[in-house]
Design a protein around this motif. Structure first.
Motif, PDB file in Angstrom:
ATOM      1  N   ALA A 132     -11.816  34.725  -6.097  1.00 17.55           N
ATOM      2  CA  ALA A 132     -12.628  33.506  -6.164  1.00 17.55           C
ATOM      3  C   ALA A 132     -13.089  33.263  -7.593  1.00 17.55           C
ATOM      4  CB  ALA A 132     -13.831  33.614  -5.221  1.00 17.55           C
ATOM      5  N   ARG A 133     -13.494  34.324  -8.265  1.00 18.05           N
ATOM      6  CA  ARG A 133     -13.930  34.191  -9.661  1.00 18.05           C
ATOM      7  C   ARG A 133     -12.758  33.761 -10.543  1.00 18.05           C
ATOM      8  NH1 ARG A 133     -17.117  32.274 -13.106  1.00 18.05           N
ATOM      9  NH2 ARG A 133     -17.492  33.532 -14.945  1.00 18.05           N
ATOM     10  N   MET A 134     -11.580  34.291 -10.279  1.00 17.89           N
ATOM     11  CA  MET A 134     -10.403  33.891 -11.061  1.00 17.89           C
ATOM     12  C   MET A 134     -10.083  32.416 -10.845  1.00 17.89           C
ATOM     13  SD  MET A 134      -8.043  37.397 -10.930  1.00 17.89           S
ATOM     14  CE  MET A 134      -6.696  36.533 -10.307  1.00 17.89           C
ATOM     15  N   ARG A 135     -10.231  31.925  -9.601  1.00 13.40           N
ATOM     16  CA  ARG A 135     -10.019  30.502  -9.338  1.00 13.40           C
ATOM     17  C   ARG A 135     -11.030  29.646 -10.098  1.00 13.40           C
ATOM     18  NH1 ARG A 135      -9.044  32.492  -4.161  1.00 13.40           N
ATOM     19  NH2 ARG A 135     -11.161  31.974  -3.486  1.00 13.40           N
ATOM     20  N   GLN A 136     -12.294  30.099 -10.112  1.00 12.17           N
ATOM     21  CA  GLN A 136     -13.323  29.367 -10.854  1.00 12.17           C
ATOM     22  C   GLN A 136     -12.986  29.318 -12.345  1.00 12.17           C
ATOM     23  OE1 GLN A 136     -16.838  31.611  -9.996  1.00 12.17           O
ATOM     24  NE2 GLN A 136     -17.365  30.434  -8.164  1.00 12.17           N
ATOM     25  N   LEU A 137     -12.567  30.445 -12.886  1.00 12.19           N
ATOM     26  CA  LEU A 137     -12.244  30.497 -14.308  1.00 12.19           C
ATOM     27  C   LEU A 137     -11.033  29.628 -14.631  1.00 12.19           C
ATOM     28  CD1 LEU A 137     -12.868  34.280 -15.016  1.00 12.19           C
ATOM     29  CD2 LEU A 137     -14.238  32.347 -15.830  1.00 12.19           C
ATOM     30  N   LYS A 138     -10.031  29.612 -13.739  1.00 11.36           N
ATOM     31  CA  LYS A 138      -8.860  28.775 -13.964  1.00 11.36           C
ATOM     32  C   LYS A 138      -9.248  27.302 -13.941  1.00 11.36           C
ATOM     33  CE  LYS A 138      -4.149  27.820 -12.433  1.00 11.36           C
ATOM     34  NZ  LYS A 138      -4.191  26.546 -13.062  1.00 11.36           N
ATOM     35  N   ALA A 139     -10.087  26.908 -12.995  1.00 11.51           N
ATOM     36  CA  ALA A 139     -10.540  25.515 -12.918  1.00 11.51           C
ATOM     37  C   ALA A 139     -11.326  25.140 -14.178  1.00 11.51           C
ATOM     38  CB  ALA A 139     -11.399  25.299 -11.671  1.00 11.51           C
ATOM     39  N   GLU A 160     -16.364  41.748  -0.035  1.00 15.88           N
ATOM     40  CA  GLU A 160     -14.965  42.103  -0.266  1.00 15.88           C
ATOM     41  C   GLU A 160     -14.698  41.873  -1.747  1.00 15.88           C
ATOM     42  OE1 GLU A 160     -12.876  43.391   1.917  1.00 15.88           O
ATOM     43  OE2 GLU A 160     -14.355  43.309   3.528  1.00 15.88           O
ATOM     44  N   HIS A 161     -14.637  42.942  -2.505  1.00 15.55           N
ATOM     45  CA  HIS A 161     -14.517  42.821  -3.952  1.00 15.55           C
ATOM     46  C   HIS A 161     -13.221  42.124  -4.369  1.00 15.55           C
ATOM     47  CE1 HIS A 161     -18.154  44.993  -4.885  1.00 15.55           C
ATOM     48  NE2 HIS A 161     -17.841  45.843  -3.923  1.00 15.55           N
ATOM     49  N   HIS A 162     -12.148  42.354  -3.642  1.00 16.40           N
ATOM     50  CA  HIS A 162     -10.876  41.716  -3.968  1.00 16.40           C
ATOM     51  C   HIS A 162     -10.986  40.196  -3.806  1.00 16.40           C
ATOM     52  CE1 HIS A 162      -6.564  41.340  -4.462  1.00 16.40           C
ATOM     53  NE2 HIS A 162      -6.519  40.596  -3.367  1.00 16.40           N
ATOM     54  N   GLN A 163     -11.572  39.775  -2.705  1.00 17.02           N
ATOM     55  CA  GLN A 163     -11.742  38.338  -2.473  1.00 17.02           C
ATOM     56  C   GLN A 163     -12.712  37.723  -3.488  1.00 17.02           C
ATOM     57  OE1 GLN A 163     -12.959  38.059   1.606  1.00 17.02           O
ATOM     58  NE2 GLN A 163     -10.876  38.255   2.410  1.00 17.02           N
TER      59      GLN A 163
END
Length: 107
Positions: free
Chosen positions: A69-76, A62-65
């Motif tokens: 997830a990648r955006m959450r990793q980058l924010k962290a 699921e490309h959206h998910q």
């Protein structure tokens, strides 16, 4: 044509003599064929340079998910780097204050 391709592949050699020999061999092959470089490069038998782009369907992704997830990793990672920067700034401020106090005591 296959022999010429192999000889031209040697032009990228690390050895000067090997490159020179390859260039001379390519020149001699061209003379034997009766063609010049211009004719060879526009020759109808020459393989056409065509870029083929294939889109592969990825099952179960699921490309959206995945993007979220990648955006959450980058924010962290960004939050951690921001905290590290604040710590480094505080440390530098302490060091600068200590240096300032030391210089005032010397006077």
């Amino acid at each position: 044509m296959t022999r010429l391709i192999r000889v031209l592949g040697l032009l990228g050699s690390d050895h000067v003599g090997e490159r020179a020999s390859a260039a001379l061999a390519a020149h001699r092959l061209m003379e034997k064929s009766g063609l010049n470089w211009h004719q060879l490069l526009e020759h109808p038998d020459a393989p056409a340079s065509k870029v083929v782009v294939k889109r592969i369907h990825e099952y179960g992704i699921e490309h959206h998910q995945a993007a979220e997830a990648r955006m959450r990793q980058l924010k962290a990672q960004n939050d951690k780097l921001t905290a590290d920067l604040k710590t480094a700034r505080r440390l530098l401020a302490v060091i600068a204050e200590q240096a300032r106090k030391a210089s005032m005591q010397d006077e």
